[in-house]
Scaffold this motif. Structure first.
Motif, mmCIF file in Angstrom:
data_model
loop_
_atom_site.group_PDB
_atom_site.id
_atom_site.type_symbol
_atom_site.label_atom_id
_atom_site.label_comp_id
_atom_site.label_asym_id
_atom_site.label_seq_id
_atom_site.Cartn_x
_atom_site.Cartn_y
_atom_site.Cartn_z
ATOM 1 N N VAL A 713 31.741 -46.767 -15.969
ATOM 2 C CA VAL A 713 32.053 -48.186 -15.745
ATOM 3 C C VAL A 713 33.522 -48.380 -16.107
ATOM 4 O O VAL A 713 33.859 -48.827 -17.217
ATOM 5 C CB VAL A 713 31.139 -49.095 -16.587
ATOM 6 N N PRO A 714 34.434 -48.068 -15.221
ATOM 7 C CA PRO A 714 35.876 -48.161 -15.568
ATOM 8 C C PRO A 714 36.327 -49.567 -15.848
ATOM 9 O O PRO A 714 37.320 -49.778 -16.574
ATOM 10 C CB PRO A 714 36.562 -47.592 -14.320
ATOM 11 N N GLY A 715 35.608 -50.557 -15.329
ATOM 12 C CA GLY A 715 36.072 -51.924 -15.494
ATOM 13 C C GLY A 715 36.022 -52.420 -16.916
ATOM 14 O O GLY A 715 36.715 -53.381 -17.261
ATOM 15 N N PRO A 730 34.198 -39.487 -8.345
ATOM 16 C CA PRO A 730 34.065 -40.958 -8.328
ATOM 17 C C PRO A 730 32.993 -41.415 -9.318
ATOM 18 O O PRO A 730 32.038 -40.675 -9.625
ATOM 19 C CB PRO A 730 33.664 -41.254 -6.872
ATOM 20 N N PRO A 731 33.119 -42.617 -9.829
ATOM 21 C CA PRO A 731 32.132 -43.096 -10.819
ATOM 22 C C PRO A 731 30.697 -43.114 -10.287
ATOM 23 O O PRO A 731 29.746 -42.851 -11.026
ATOM 24 C CB PRO A 731 32.623 -44.501 -11.146
ATOM 25 N N GLU A 781 27.402 -49.896 -11.576
ATOM 26 C CA GLU A 781 27.892 -50.068 -12.935
ATOM 27 C C GLU A 781 26.908 -50.882 -13.786
ATOM 28 O O GLU A 781 26.680 -50.567 -14.963
ATOM 29 C CB GLU A 781 29.246 -50.764 -12.897
ATOM 30 N N SER A 782 26.315 -51.889 -13.182
ATOM 31 C CA SER A 782 25.323 -52.693 -13.916
ATOM 32 C C SER A 782 24.100 -51.857 -14.264
ATOM 33 O O SER A 782 23.529 -52.002 -15.350
ATOM 34 C CB SER A 782 24.925 -53.908 -13.077
ATOM 35 N N LEU A 1089 21.124 -42.862 -8.142
ATOM 36 C CA LEU A 1089 19.757 -42.437 -8.431
ATOM 37 C C LEU A 1089 19.156 -43.254 -9.573
ATOM 38 O O LEU A 1089 17.951 -43.529 -9.602
ATOM 39 C CB LEU A 1089 19.755 -40.948 -8.774
ATOM 40 N N LEU A 1090 19.983 -43.657 -10.490
ATOM 41 C CA LEU A 1090 19.515 -44.469 -11.600
ATOM 42 C C LEU A 1090 18.997 -45.826 -11.115
ATOM 43 O O LEU A 1090 17.991 -46.340 -11.615
ATOM 44 C CB LEU A 1090 20.640 -44.663 -12.615
ATOM 45 N N ILE A 1091 19.660 -46.398 -10.114
ATOM 46 C CA ILE A 1091 19.183 -47.663 -9.531
ATOM 47 C C ILE A 1091 17.793 -47.479 -8.922
ATOM 48 O O ILE A 1091 16.893 -48.304 -9.096
ATOM 49 C CB ILE A 1091 20.192 -48.159 -8.475
#
Length: 1685
Positions: A713-715, A730-731, A781-782, A1089-1091
């Motif tokens: 989560v770079p933000g 990439p993230p 990211e969420s 995959l987590l989603i």
């Protein structure tokens, strides 16, 4: 006239309101100091009052007025009634009364000018009083001499002659003619019909009842005389046999009359026919029976046709009068006739029942004479009430029947409450609900006084019942401990029910403020703390919501206590309870287990088992740590107070190497720290590390977690942070596993909050945007942030994160993710009490979407669900419903098409060209505009999409169906279910069995993931219907192969097999893989995959709710059947896959949690649901289903016995019997017992041995006195059939040994162990018999009865006071043994019961007589006697029950017994006949004994052996008022002449005194030689003449038999008497004169005719007291003289 018309009516509810009760007192009643003492013991003073049957002395309008007059000092309302009262003169201790005593007042106030003294002095002088006495004696002698006397009759009973038809008809006509004297008919008795034919003959001739009884008696006397000569020399036996046989004929005569109105026809009343509740006993009989009489074979209904009804009523009235006469004169067997009435109550139809109840009411007084008989009558009435009560809308006729039965039951209870002791509805093993129903029925009387009487008697019966069961229930601390277990189980059930939608406040009220209907008492918080903590951490429950629930419940209770101002929980009380609970927590270590005897650690598998135990201990410590964390966060437990306690105890340092560390020290070092407000102090926890190395390790893990989090989560990364140069991934493609692993390690030390409460909130603050703009956060990211909270169990941090997202207007994709997270843990949010906050935030998000013109169907559905649960206020719920209706209307059509849409939509072919999201959205809009007016357009769209699967990917089709789902008013889920149900079996096989089936399975999984289908909807609407249809087709093939008796393996269609495998794979995809989130997985866990995992996990949670548990159970049953098909058909690879799928289901923690809450639902769905039982040949697969159920219920601590006859397996299996697994253990026991019964590989002997082993080990565990008795009580409710029988048999053997241990010579240790066994085993058997029936084997039953008999014998013979517990246990065990005995029982068993019965009666009499303090024990023993008498009648119908005479012969002393005890013994063991006087031989009006006839002497001798106990002789004159009689006429003396007999008319005309002794046949003073009645009696009617002479002669003869002077006179007579005539000479009297006809005449005879209101009033006579001497002739009996009035 009714039988009871002349008797005082019983206190029934029918006449209670109309009758005015007499005043409770007829004298002044003053308060007394004794009143307060009596009231403390529940007693009141007894108020004397006149008897209710005695008429008042003064005429008054009511008795109350008469009583008031008596109290006012006027004349007495009742003569000779002077009750004691407070303050009476003789109670006043004056000086005169103390010195000289009390004497009654004088008649008048002054004796001056009174003649009293003058008269008194004259009476004392000159023996005037003596002269008066002598004059009175002379008058009495003269009066007695003027009374005519008759000698005993001398005649022979005529034989039954066979007459011609004309003579027989003439004789019967004379019998029916009341003008013909019976003496004329007595000379010849025709040999007519017998039995029922005789009764029908008399009815057809319209014979009067009195003459019919005479004919019956005359016929019966001849029959008895003939039987005495040919069959038995004992006349009493012949009389009993004949009376019983004749009673059966009379019963058949009555039954035939009832049968005429008993034929049932379907009722036209819908309420009675269809309103009866299904399954209610007798509902069909009540519902389909006509209430007016039978119609059979075209006959008219008896009670409908006027002529038939009138004829039947006249005959029935004649029958009632005949029954009354026969019963009163003992020509019927009383017990047999009463049992016949009871049988009629049980078996009669509704049309017969009113007449049967009328008969029962007529003979109610006779029922009340015998307690067992009354109990049977009550049981029969209660059974019929139970048939009428379930009717929802009874007719007027049924209501009338119910009222009659209820009134009869209430009348019996008011008159004889003890009758309800012997009833089966009043035993210690009866369920409480039956007691409540019976109590409500009895308390329904309208009269307040009667209701109070019922209440007092009911409480007394309950007290006696509790006393009888106290020996089994235990007393003192043990009884309280058993009661606490019931409350503990109820508390566990309340905690298990704390799931959505049950709110935390509702559970708090149920737990700490139980509602009134429940019997659970209010428990204080300190006593519940150990149970709450254990429920939160026990491995027998799962779910991270538990710690939030426990913390929330404790906090709510503390707040309420503070609000009420209570100080029940002072500061530190919860900390103290937590510390004490942790100290008592058992955490086994490998070293401790090794010391306990496990020596197989070096064997194969020993290391793995040790490692597994170590992991379980760590999991338990982790659950305790998380509980303490939540308690500290909510402020329930203060960390500082906890630390102070440990410092005071000295637990602040490690114990050293090789020693198990203190769990308290572990908790103190690892639990997160919070401020008083609940804010975390994560950095302080790092600073408190014990060593620099540990602090450095923690800081390293924190830095590693921050780096991984910032990469994903770079933000939210810090400004100075830079990603590693070498890592350019990439993230969205980064691996999340390192981050999750680091957080897991940090959570063990309590430092994970540094990331979640400092790093993440600081980073999110950088992503804030102006209002109206979305948060700058992607879905991937969420998902990473959500997973960081889930992996550490920080749901409070997750709650704050979700509220933050909802506050900043999340996008639709982010909102869907929020919904997934919320729906995946609804139980947790419920336990946290934050659903109202979340619902409000979701509603705000809904309003934002509505403003933008977007409607999310899932959001609206969740909000409606929360609104129903009460988490939204009324205004928001109203607005939400309006929005939902608008959505439905916008998608519906106003012009629906009448016909359906044909299959196939050509527009879907465009997906082959363009499958972009915009094209799919446009296609969905086009289809809706074209076809939304058709009701089935959603089904056609789904069918067309399925057909397109061969060319288009399932993902594309899922996106298209999601668009269709958004455009359907009710969604696509119901349309898919209709599509599946509309497919034929062949189409299903082709769809799921081809290559298209795999793509269809993927499509269904995608639809569930996308939210188009819910997981529970997919199982219920798609999988179960299709799966069952395919399995029915497969099992039909197997059944056909079995029917053909072929040995070849059945051949299945390969497509069918593939279809079954496809369906199973769809079910497996819905369940998911339980190892998905484990860090050991080799698959890279990317954010994408987590989603998917988070979304699928959220979808699966709907499968594990209570409402979906039954559907999972059905799927498991289908899997088991499919596995058996694979195995039998040789498809081992497919069988292995199916077996792995079953294990996958059982390994799911959420599924195990749902099963632990309600295992019975799962068992019912797998075994007994209609869905499963409708499969062909399901009985073949039932053993496999039972095995699969046991495998599902098994956990790591218990084992299902693989070998059902193995002792070790049973021991291991029973070791899992704990309070937490009680519900599961009950289902396990039930399944094991059924599996054992269905196992065909075991012989009957092996099954019996297995049941014996199970029963023995089960009783050893639950009856050892270690606190498992309540668990055993709950488990035995599942027992039935052979298992119950064997359990009872084994228990009886243990009980027999325990009873022997109560002997006075037993050691104290054995006595204590025996009492424990008796108490625990008795309780278990009580519970078993409440839910099932059981019959013990004969040997254990006899062994127990022998032990009880020996115990009772010792108690009876003991001089000291018997042990109370021994008496109670003996009484209780006799009741259990009676219920568990087979019917009919063996002769040995019946004799043992009879022996115990006699001993109980003797012990009860001894306790009531010698030890009045133990009167309650006497009542309990008498109640036991009542139970035994009630049961022995069914157990041994031919056995002769002991009578009161039997008890007297067995040394029962009744001299000093209280009246109540003696009366109870009489009702229990005395005869149930009427108390009216009866003759020794009821079949003879005049007892005949002819010395010259053959066999007459034997008959006379046999008759003399009959006990004369029932004959009552007059001992003096009785006032006519006693009989309610009056003198109405005095016949002049010249009409009372004794006429000359037939024998005297044939003499030679001799006269004078000598002729009376010459044997010429001249009778002296009215004596008759041959009992001739033909000579008329002047002035009397025929009936009066026959009645007077017959009764007088009979009474004279019978009284003479027991005259003590008769033997003397008989002994003085000559040995050889030429004649049987007797001459009686009266001393001191002149010889009577003779008339020219040779008949002696009295000087002044006259006859008094007495009229009585009672036809059956006894005749008051007195035997002659004159001395008589014989004149050389044999004396047959003393003369009986009739007093002159």
């Amino acid at each position: 006239m009714s039988r009871t018309s002349s008797k005082r009516p019983l206190p029934t509810s029918a006449n209670s309101g109309s009758s005015s009760a007499p005043s409770t007192t007829s004298h002044t009643f003053h308060p007394s100091p004794l009143d307060s003492l009596l009231s403390q013991n529940g007693l009141t003073r007894y108020h004397l009052q006149p008897p209710s049957w005695r008429a008042p002395w003064l005429p008054s309008k009511d008795k109350a007025g008469a009583a008031a007059g008596a109290e006012g000092g006027g004349l007495q309302a009742w003569p000779q009634f002077y009750p004691t009262c407070d303050g009476q003169e003789e109670d006043q201790l004056t000086e005169q009364a103390v010195k000289a005593g009390f004497s009654g007042r004088t008649v008048v106030q002054t004796e001056t000018f009174s003649a009293h003294q003058l008269i008194y002095e004259k009476l004392k002088s000159n023996d005037i009083l003596g002269n008066l006495a002598r004059l009175a004696s002379a008058v009495k002698k003269q009066q007695e001499s003027n009374v005519p006397s008759y000698e005993p009759p001398n005649f022979r009973l005529p034989k039954r002659n066979t007459l011609s038809d004309s003579r027989r008809e003439s004789w019967l006509a004379d019998l029916a003619n009341p003008a013909i004297p019976l003496s004329k008919l007595y000379s010849v008795i025709p040999n007519s019909a017998r039995g029922v034919g005789l009764l029908e003959l008399m009815w057809s001739r319209k014979v009067e009842v009195e003459r019919a009884v005479w004919f019956v008696r005359a016929s019966g006397a001849g029959e008895i005389q003939a039987l005495a000569r040919t069959r038995s020399p004992h006349l009493s036996t012949v009389i009993t046999t004949f009376t019983t046989e004749w009673t059966s004929h009379v019963q058949e005569f009555v039954r035939k009359q009832l049968v005429e109105i008993a034929a049932d026809v379907p009722s036209t009343n819908a309420n009675s026919a269809g309103g009866a509740r299904a399954g209610a006993p007798g509902a069909a009989r009540i519902g389909t029976a006509t209430m007016l009489g039978g119609v059979e074979g075209g006959k008219k209904a008896v009670l409908v046709d006027e002529e038939l009804r009138k004829s039947w009523s006249i005959k029935f009235s004649w029958t009632l009068q005949l029954l009354s006469s026969l019963y009163d004169e003992s020509l019927l067997s009383h017990s047999s006739f009463l049992r016949f009435l009871i049988t009629q109550i049980e078996s009669s139809t509704p049309s017969q029942l009113p007449f049967v109840l009328f008969l029962v009411e007529e003979y109610l007084a006779e029922f009340l004479q015998s307690e067992p008989m009354a109990a049977r009558m009550v049981s029969a009435c209660l059974g019929r009430v139970g048939e009428l009560s379930p009717l929802p809308a009874p007719t007027a006729y049924q209501s009338s029947l119910h009222r009659t039965l209820t009134s009869l039951i209430r009348s019996t209870f008011l008159a004889l409450p003890d009758a309800f002791v012997a009833s089966p509805l009043w035993t210690s093993t009866t369920s409480p609900s039956q007691h409540v129903e019976l109590e409500q029925l009895l308390m329904g009387v309208e009269e307040p006084k009667l209701r109070e009487t019922v209440r007092v008697d009911w409480e007394e019966l309950r007290g006696r019942q509790e006393a009888a069961g106290r020996g089994a229930a235990g007393e003192g601390e043990e009884g309280e401990a058993e009661g606490d277990e019931a409350e503990e189980l109820e508390t566990i059930q309340i905690l298990d029910a704390l799931t959505f939608p049950t709110s935390l406040s509702t559970s708090h009220k149920s737990l700490f403020r139980p509602p009134p209907p429940t019997r659970r008492r209010r428990l204080p918080l300190p006593s519940l703390l150990p149970l709450l903590f254990t429920w939160c951490t026990t491995p027998d429950r799962s779910g991270h919501h538990r710690r939030f629930a426990v913390s929330g419940l404790i906090k709510l209770e503390l707040e309420e206590m503070r609000a009420r101002g209570e100080e029940g929980v002072r500061g530190g009380e919860v900390e103290r309870g937590f510390v004490e609970w942790v100290d008592a927590l058992v955490l086994e270590t490998p070293e401790e287990e090794k010391e306990e005897g496990e020596e197989d650690e070096e064997e194969e598998g020993g290391v793995e088992a040790e490692k597994e135990r170590g992991n379980k201990r760590e999991e338990r410590v982790e659950s305790v740590r998380r509980l303490l964390e939540e308690l500290c966060r909510s402020g329930v437990v203060a960390f500082s107070l906890y630390l102070q306690r440990m410092i005071a105890r000295g637990e602040t340092e490690e114990r050293g190497e090789g020693v198990t560390p203190s769990i308290h020290l572990t908790l103190l070092k690892t639990v997160p720290l919070y401020e008083d407000a609940g804010n975390p102090l994560a950095k302080r926890r790092v600073a408190l590390r014990s060593s620099p190395s540990s602090r450095a390790e923690t800081e390293r893990l924190v830095q590693a977690a921050k780096n991984e989090l910032f990469k994903l989560v770079p933000g939210i990364a810090d400004e100075g942070w830079r990603a590693p140069i070498a890592d350019s991934t990439p993230p969205a493609e980064q691996d999340c596993a390192p981050l999750l692993t680091s957080l897991s390690h940090l959570a063990r030390d309590g430092t994970h909050l540094i990331i979640q409460r400092h790093v993440i909130p600081s980073g999110l603050a950088r992503l804030f945007r102006p209002p109206g703009e979305h948060l700058a956060l992607g879905v991937e990211e969420s998902a990473v942030l959500v997973q960081t909270f889930l992996v550490t169990g920080d749901f409070w941090g997750l709650l704050q994160y979700l509220l933050l997202l909802l506050h900043h207007s999340p996008s639709r994709t982010l909102l869907i993710q929020i919904l997934d997270v919320l729906q995946g843990d609804l139980d947790t949010w419920t336990s946290m009490g934050q659903l109202s906050v979340l619902a409000s935030a979701l509603f705000d998000a809904h309003k934002v979407l509505k403003t933008s013109g977007v409607g999310e169907r899932r959001l609206i559905a969740l909000l409606r669900q929360l609104g129903v649960a009460g988490h939204l206020d009324g205004e928001k719920v109203t607005l939400l419903e309006q929005d939902y209706q608008e959505l439905v209307l916008s998608l519906s059509t106003s012009r629906p098409q009448a016909h359906g849409l044909p299959p196939g939509l050509p527009e879907l072919q465009s997906l082959l060209v363009d499958s972009s999201p915009s094209a799919i959205a446009q296609l969905g809009t086009t289809l809706w505009y074209r076809y939304h007016s058709y009701d089935n357009w959603g089904i056609i769209a789904f069918d067309s999409a399925v057909q397109l699967l061969s060319a288009v990917s399932p993902n594309t089709i899922a996106v298209f169906l999601r668009e269709i789902n958004e455009r359907l008013p009710t969604g696509l889920e119901s349309q898919i279910g209709k599509w599946v149900k509309g497919l034929q079996v062949g189409v299903l096989v082709g769809t799921f069995g081809s290559k298209l089936g795999e793509r269809l399975a993927s499509l269904l999984g995608e639809l569930v993931t996308e939210g188009v289908l819910s997981a529970s909807g997919a199982v219920t609407g798609v999988l179960l219907p299709a799966w069952k249809s395919l399995l029915v087709e497969a099992t039909s093939t197997t059944a056909a192969a079995d029917t053909s008796e072929s040995t070849d393996t059945p051949m299945f269609d390969p497509t069918l097999l593939q279809a079954l495998e496809t369906i199973a794979s769809v079910f497996g995809s819905l369940l998911g893989d339980p190892t998905t989130h484990s860090s050991s997985s080799t698959t890279t866990l990317t954010p994408t995959l987590l989603i998917t995992h988070q979304r699928s996990s959220s979808r699966r949670m709907s499968l594990y709710t209570h409402s979906s548990l039954a559907d999972i159970g059905r799927c498991l049953a289908l899997l088991v059947i499919q596995l058996e098909l694979w195995t039998t058909s040789g498809h081992l690879e497919r069988a292995h896959k199916t077996s792995a799928l079953i294990q996958q289901v059982n390994a799911c923690p959420s599924f195990q949690m749902a099963v632990a809450r309600d295992p019975q639902t799962l068992a019912t769905a797998m075994l007994d649901s209609e869905f499963v039982t409708s499969i062909p040949a399901i009985t073949v697969y039932r053993p496999k289903l039972l095995a699969a159920l046991l495998l599902t219920l098994k956990d790591g601590n218990t084992a299902t016995p693989a070998n059902l006859v193995s002792t070790e397996d049973w021991d291991l299996f029973l070791s899992g019997l704990t309070m937490w697994r009680l519900a599961v253990s009950k289902v396990e026991v039930q399944a094991c017992l059924e599996r054992l019964d269905l196992d065909n590989s075991l012989q009957d002997t092996e099954k019996a041995e297995a049941l014996h082993t199970l029963s023995r080990h089960f009783l050893d565990r639950v009856c050892s006195g270690e606190g498992h008795t309540y668990l055993g009580e709950q488990v035995v409710k599942c027992y039935h059939g052979p298992a119950s029988d064997e359990l009872v048999s084994v228990a009886f053997t243990r009980l027999a040994e325990a009873v022997d241990g109560l002997a006075p010579t037993a050691s104290p240790e054995r006595r204590t162990h025996s009492l424990t066994t008796l108490r625990c085993t008795g309780r278990v058997l009580n519970t078993l018999l409440q839910s099932a029936t059981a019959a013990s084997r004969a040997e254990p039953l006899n062994l127990l009865l022998t032990a009880i008999k020996g115990c009772l014998d010792v108690l009876v013979e003991a001089e000291a006071e018997p042990a109370r517990e021994a008496v109670l246990h003996a009484a209780h065990l006799l009741g259990i043994a009676l219920r568990c005995s087979s019917k009919p029982a063996s002769a040995e068993t019946a004799e043992l019961f009879k022996g115990c019965l006699i001993l109980c009666a003797k012990l009860a009499a001894s306790l009531a007589k010698d030890r009045w303090q133990e009167s309650d024990l006497s009542s309990v023993l008498l109640d036991t006697c009542s139970h035994l008498l009630f049961g022995l009648t069914d157990m041994a119908p031919t056995a002769r029950l002991p009578s009161l005479q039997t008890l007297l012969s067995s040394d029962l002393e009744i001299d000093a017994l209280p009246d109540s005890t003696l009366s109870r013994l009489t009702r229990l063991f005395g005869p149930s006949s009427s108390l009216l006087p009866t003759l020794a031989n009821p079949w003879e009006l005049i007892e005949h004994a002819d010395g010259g006839a053959p066999g007459a002497a034997a008959a006379a001798g046999a008759a003399s052996t009959i006990a004369p106990s029932t004959i009552r002789s007059n001992i003096g004159p009785i006032d006519l008022a006693l009989f309610d009689a009056r003198v109405v006429q005095i016949i002049p003396k010249f009409t009372a002449l004794d006429a000359q007999s037939t024998a005297s008319s044939s003499t030679n005309g001799q006269t004078g005194p000598a002729s009376s002794t010459a044997g010429t046949g001249i009778s002296e003073r009215g004596r008759q030689g041959n009992f001739d009645f033909e000579t008329p009696c002047v002035g009397l009617s025929v009936a009066a003449r026959d009645h007077r002479r017959t009764l007088t002669s009979a009474r004279n003869h019978n009284l003479a038999r027991y005259d003590p002077q008769a033997k003397t006179r008989k002994a003085s007579a000559p040995a050889a008497a030429p004649s049987s005539t007797t001459e009686l000479i009266i001393e001191d009297e002149p010889a009577p004169t003779m008339t020219k006809s040779g008949v002696k005449r009295k000087e002044h005879p006259e006859v008094v005719v007495i009229d009585s209101d009672d036809d059956d009033a006894p005749l008051a006579t007195k035997p002659a007291a004159k001395k008589g001497k014989t004149s050389g002739k044999t004396t047959k009996g003393a003369a009986r003289k009739k007093p002159k009035n």
